[in-house]
Design an enzyme around this catalytic site. Sequence first.
Site, PDB file in Angstrom:
ATOM      1  N   ARG A 182       0.834  -1.209   0.000  1.00 22.72           N
ATOM      2  CA  ARG A 182       0.000   0.000   0.000  1.00 22.72           C
ATOM      3  C   ARG A 182       0.869   1.259   0.000  1.00 22.72           C
ATOM      4  O   ARG A 182       1.224   1.781   1.050  1.00 22.72           O
ATOM      5  CB  ARG A 182      -0.926  -0.011   1.218  1.00 22.72           C
ATOM      6  CG  ARG A 182      -1.846  -1.214   1.253  1.00 22.72           C
ATOM      7  CD  ARG A 182      -2.720  -1.260   2.478  1.00 22.72           C
ATOM      8  NE  ARG A 182      -1.986  -1.497   3.707  1.00 22.72           N
ATOM      9  CZ  ARG A 182      -2.507  -1.996   4.815  1.00 22.72           C
ATOM     10  NH1 ARG A 182      -3.791  -2.310   4.860  1.00 22.72           N
ATOM     11  NH2 ARG A 182      -1.783  -2.189   5.898  1.00 22.72           N
ATOM     12  N   ASP A 232       7.499  -6.098   2.867  1.00 24.68           N
ATOM     13  CA  ASP A 232       7.313  -7.506   2.541  1.00 24.68           C
ATOM     14  C   ASP A 232       7.109  -7.614   1.033  1.00 24.68           C
ATOM     15  O   ASP A 232       6.086  -7.169   0.501  1.00 24.68           O
ATOM     16  CB  ASP A 232       6.108  -8.065   3.295  1.00 24.68           C
ATOM     17  CG  ASP A 232       6.107  -9.582   3.332  1.00 24.68           C
ATOM     18  OD1 ASP A 232       7.182 -10.170   3.112  1.00 24.68           O
ATOM     19  OD2 ASP A 232       5.036 -10.162   3.586  1.00 24.68           O
ATOM     20  N   HIS A 251       7.180 -12.275   8.010  1.00 23.74           N
ATOM     21  CA  HIS A 251       7.767 -10.944   7.860  1.00 23.74           C
ATOM     22  C   HIS A 251       8.137 -10.350   9.213  1.00 23.74           C
ATOM     23  O   HIS A 251       9.220  -9.788   9.391  1.00 23.74           O
ATOM     24  CB  HIS A 251       6.772 -10.043   7.112  1.00 23.74           C
ATOM     25  CG  HIS A 251       7.296  -8.677   6.823  1.00 23.74           C
ATOM     26  ND1 HIS A 251       6.464  -7.608   6.531  1.00 23.74           N
ATOM     27  CD2 HIS A 251       8.559  -8.170   6.802  1.00 23.74           C
ATOM     28  CE1 HIS A 251       7.200  -6.532   6.321  1.00 23.74           C
ATOM     29  NE2 HIS A 251       8.471  -6.844   6.488  1.00 23.74           N
ATOM     30  N   ASP A 307      -0.735   1.318   8.005  1.00 29.33           N
ATOM     31  CA  ASP A 307      -2.116   1.817   7.978  1.00 29.33           C
ATOM     32  C   ASP A 307      -2.477   2.605   9.239  1.00 29.33           C
ATOM     33  O   ASP A 307      -3.646   2.910   9.462  1.00 29.33           O
ATOM     34  CB  ASP A 307      -3.106   0.669   7.789  1.00 29.33           C
ATOM     35  CG  ASP A 307      -3.010  -0.380   8.883  1.00 29.33           C
ATOM     36  OD1 ASP A 307      -2.082  -0.302   9.709  1.00 29.33           O
ATOM     37  OD2 ASP A 307      -3.863  -1.284   8.920  1.00 29.33           O
ATOM     38  N   ASP A 338      -0.044 -12.428  16.939  1.00 30.42           N
ATOM     39  CA  ASP A 338      -0.573 -11.593  18.011  1.00 30.42           C
ATOM     40  C   ASP A 338      -1.414 -12.408  18.995  1.00 30.42           C
ATOM     41  O   ASP A 338      -1.350 -12.178  20.212  1.00 30.42           O
ATOM     42  CB  ASP A 338      -1.374 -10.411  17.453  1.00 30.42           C
ATOM     43  CG  ASP A 338      -2.385 -10.806  16.395  1.00 30.42           C
ATOM     44  OD1 ASP A 338      -2.339 -11.961  15.914  1.00 30.42           O
ATOM     45  OD2 ASP A 338      -3.233  -9.967  16.041  1.00 30.42           O
TER      46      ASP A 338
END
Length: 466
Positions: free
Chosen positions: A80, A108, A150, A173, A251
């Site tokens: 992005r 990545d 990553h 983001d 996570d």
Amino acid sequence: MKRVLRRSASKHASTLFKVICIIVLCSFIVYLRTEDHQLKNDTVVHAPRSNSKEEEEMSKPVTSDDSTFVAAVLVFCATRPDALRNHLSQLLAQRPSHFQYHVIISQDGNRTAVSQVAQRFVKDFKNITLIQHEKVDIKKRNNYPAISAHYKWALDKVFNEFRYDHVIVTEDDLDIGNDFFSYFRWGKQVLNTDSTIWCVSAWNDNGGGSLIDTKRGDLVWRTDFFPGLGWMLSRKLWEELSPGFPAAYWDDWMRKPEIRKNRSCIRPEISRTSHNMKLAGKGSSGGMFKDYLSKISASSANIDFSLLPTTVVLKSSYDKRLIEEIENARPMDLENTTNMENTYNYKTSYKNIRDWHKLAAKFKLMTDIRGGMARTAYYGVVTLMYNNCRVFLVPDPTYQKPADLANYVYDSDWDKQNRFIEFEAYYCKTKKYTGKCDPHSPEMIAFFKRKGWKKRLDDWGEMIVV
């Protein structure tokens, strides 16, 4: 006489010329030394750092705080370019000094549009660099393995190769608050002071405007639930985590009791990061939490966290204060909340997963459970604002005896029970299936097979009917 004057003038001119040459030469030497010093500052971005604290203390510049190194900022990105441009623009506008914070962009893959954005910032700013990870091939609609690969690669690189002691992890983001760097500089002190704290996060999972005290930009909390989304960790912690880092869902792995080991993170009342919904797209969660995330904004306050004593979150003093607040809070009547007075704190209890879901629905909280924990929970206690009052949602044992706060143990079965409640809401309460709602029953399994949905049922994983 004229000949004497000509000789004298010639002699003075020669002397003046020599003086000028000496001055020019000295100036040039000073200039070269200055340029050499600046060149070192600009090019040695990732010089290995000493393992000796004494050596590091001795080597720290003493000229000003602006030249004291604080942490590296590791920015994760992939595909992005606009999101990366927005995030880096905010980071570098807020960065107090290029001496204090080195920025490493970890891409990545090698999408050209993204690397071009990154290289532009590398060229225009000091102490910023780009590293690129060879993207892992992934199955359609599941990029969690690629994300995990990553993360491990980049964190190994910044800690093991570049030898940073503290790293702030961000993603492309995210928007950041005005006092983002002040918060993390303070957070580094906390990490180095209390061994029961293993991360400092800029994110409040229940940080929507109606759930927080917008006047308390200085307020910080402990949480057992790993928040992520702009967080700091130490090299010592990464040395512990790296060998067992998971192939996917890293996570959630951080929220497992055997990984967390009863340690907590620090999180703010008002988030210092937020999702840029326009630039982020659906993200790895496929837009699952969009309704919640869109209500959380990064703080516009500018708090000087250096004025906040680290003792406010140190376990001994924090637990004592929280116990007193629960003891002194008024019981809350969930059926009649119109008479709440904002001069008081309030509390209500929950005994099981069904109770928790009712409270989460009442206060519009995220309901998901990981490692037996609700988001933002600390020993099961979740705090929020409601009708301009502070409210504590308290596990029943702690509600009955607040002094036993630290004795509360999370029940890992809650993950499976919560999964069933979500499954029930999707298939049974919507009348997709009208029989007894039990994913283990032969009747319901047969129904899924007839529909060609058996894989869907399997993907839900293990569930406990409650």
